[in-house]
Design a protein around this motif. Sequence first.
Motif, mmCIF file in Angstrom:
data_model
loop_
_atom_site.group_PDB
_atom_site.id
_atom_site.type_symbol
_atom_site.label_atom_id
_atom_site.label_comp_id
_atom_site.label_asym_id
_atom_site.label_seq_id
_atom_site.Cartn_x
_atom_site.Cartn_y
_atom_site.Cartn_z
ATOM 1 N N MET A 1 0.703 -1.355 0.074
ATOM 2 C CA MET A 1 0.104 0.029 -0.045
ATOM 3 C C MET A 1 1.083 1.144 -0.010
ATOM 4 O O MET A 1 1.989 1.299 0.735
ATOM 5 N N PHE A 2 0.292 2.298 -0.741
ATOM 6 C CA PHE A 2 1.444 3.442 -1.000
ATOM 7 C C PHE A 2 1.759 3.827 0.485
ATOM 8 O O PHE A 2 2.994 4.282 0.726
ATOM 9 N N ARG A 3 0.821 4.192 1.523
ATOM 10 C CA ARG A 3 1.167 4.811 2.680
ATOM 11 C C ARG A 3 2.233 3.991 3.409
ATOM 12 O O ARG A 3 3.010 4.599 3.996
ATOM 13 N N ASN A 4 2.089 2.781 3.254
ATOM 14 C CA ASN A 4 3.202 1.883 4.077
ATOM 15 C C ASN A 4 4.611 2.071 3.382
ATOM 16 O O ASN A 4 5.711 2.353 4.073
ATOM 17 N N ARG A 5 4.553 2.176 1.845
ATOM 18 C CA ARG A 5 5.888 2.568 1.349
ATOM 19 C C ARG A 5 6.395 3.945 1.672
ATOM 20 O O ARG A 5 7.567 4.401 2.088
ATOM 21 N N ASN A 6 5.349 4.842 1.839
ATOM 22 C CA ASN A 6 5.541 6.404 2.265
ATOM 23 C C ASN A 6 6.344 6.330 3.664
ATOM 24 O O ASN A 6 7.297 6.950 3.869
ATOM 25 N N PHE A 7 5.958 5.517 4.464
ATOM 26 C CA PHE A 7 6.197 5.411 5.936
ATOM 27 C C PHE A 7 7.574 4.928 6.018
ATOM 28 O O PHE A 7 8.494 5.514 6.409
ATOM 29 N N GLU A 8 7.897 3.793 5.150
ATOM 30 C CA GLU A 8 9.100 2.959 5.173
ATOM 31 C C GLU A 8 10.225 4.184 4.742
ATOM 32 O O GLU A 8 11.445 4.091 5.003
ATOM 33 N N THR A 9 9.895 4.734 3.482
ATOM 34 C CA THR A 9 10.784 5.878 2.813
ATOM 35 C C THR A 9 11.211 6.743 3.864
ATOM 36 O O THR A 9 12.292 7.064 4.241
ATOM 37 N N LEU A 10 10.141 7.268 4.693
ATOM 38 C CA LEU A 10 10.463 8.525 5.813
ATOM 39 C C LEU A 10 11.268 7.727 6.782
ATOM 40 O O LEU A 10 12.251 8.372 7.362
ATOM 41 N N LEU A 11 11.092 6.548 7.168
ATOM 42 C CA LEU A 11 11.907 5.790 8.220
ATOM 43 C C LEU A 11 13.389 5.509 7.677
ATOM 44 O O LEU A 11 14.144 5.978 8.559
ATOM 45 N N GLU A 12 13.542 5.455 6.571
ATOM 46 C CA GLU A 12 14.619 5.112 5.992
ATOM 47 C C GLU A 12 15.548 6.585 6.085
ATOM 48 O O GLU A 12 16.789 6.526 6.630
ATOM 49 N N LYS A 13 15.107 7.186 5.824
ATOM 50 C CA LYS A 13 15.757 8.862 5.880
ATOM 51 C C LYS A 13 15.908 9.353 7.427
ATOM 52 O O LYS A 13 16.988 9.699 7.476
ATOM 53 N N ALA A 14 14.878 8.955 8.260
ATOM 54 C CA ALA A 14 14.944 9.250 9.283
ATOM 55 C C ALA A 14 16.171 8.616 10.307
ATOM 56 O O ALA A 14 16.523 8.842 11.357
ATOM 57 N N THR A 15 16.592 7.386 9.750
ATOM 58 C CA THR A 15 17.596 6.503 10.214
ATOM 59 C C THR A 15 18.840 6.379 9.306
ATOM 60 O O THR A 15 19.435 5.195 9.746
#
Length: 224
Positions: A1-15
């Motif tokens: 789902m798009f939202r999950n991928r969006n979240f994962e992308t944000l998490l990659e950036k933040a970590t």
Amino acid sequence: MFRNRNFETLLEKATSHLLMEQDLASTLQMCDLIRQDDIQPKFALNSLKKKLSSENPHTALYALLVLESMVKNCGTVFHEELTTKAFCDFLHDLSKTTPHENVRNKLLELIQTWNFAFRKNPKHGALKDLMNTMKLEGRKFPVLRESDAMFSSDTAPEWADGDVCHRCRVQFGMLQRKHHCRACGQVFCGLCTSKTSTLPKYGIEKEVRVCDACYDEIMKPSSA
Ligand SMILES: O=P(O)(O)O[C@@H]1[C@H](O)[C@H](OP(=O)(O)O)[C@@H](O)[C@H](O)[C@H]1O
Ligand SMILES: [Zn+2]
Ligand SMILES: [Zn+2]
């Protein structure tokens, strides 16, 4: 789902281990996704587990800082997922297996802070058990700074249930479906919740269903 991928992308950036300091913008965007129910706390925590267990000390520590922000900003639904036995067991293992001293120290600090913040709520017993177990294992917890344990942000109210509309009292049934107002959490018929609004005070930036009374309240010109 798009939202999950969006979240994962944000998490990659933040970590990212390339960060020089916490990426607060990405962190708060993830908090908003959780607060407006686009991301479930369980999904967020499962994604975080991988980062918390990272071999890279920066990634692991930044993941812990993301978790700290989520606990402060995402409210009771997130707290309930955080203090499940399963996640407390994960934190226990992490405290024993992480090769990073600063991650372990930050983890001890957070477990103590969260216990203090949730001390009046029996629902979070697994976290209390975790802290007691770690103390018995000889873990030394740092001095508690009560100011760290004040979680300020408002979160949307839990949804009430009922057999009739909270406003017009019509009986729910097959042809009269239940709906919830995201602003007050009450249960209504479709006619009484036909309007939508953003709810910035709850971190909800998208249009969500609200009841007529809440809509009128939100639209009232704010007293200057
Ligand atoms: O349509 P149903 O199968 O009755 O399911 C209802 C919808 O999911 C409603 O969502 P909504 O508030 O966004 O309409 C929710 O508020 C109710 O609790 C549910 O019972
Ligand atoms: Zn109604
Ligand atoms: Zn309402």
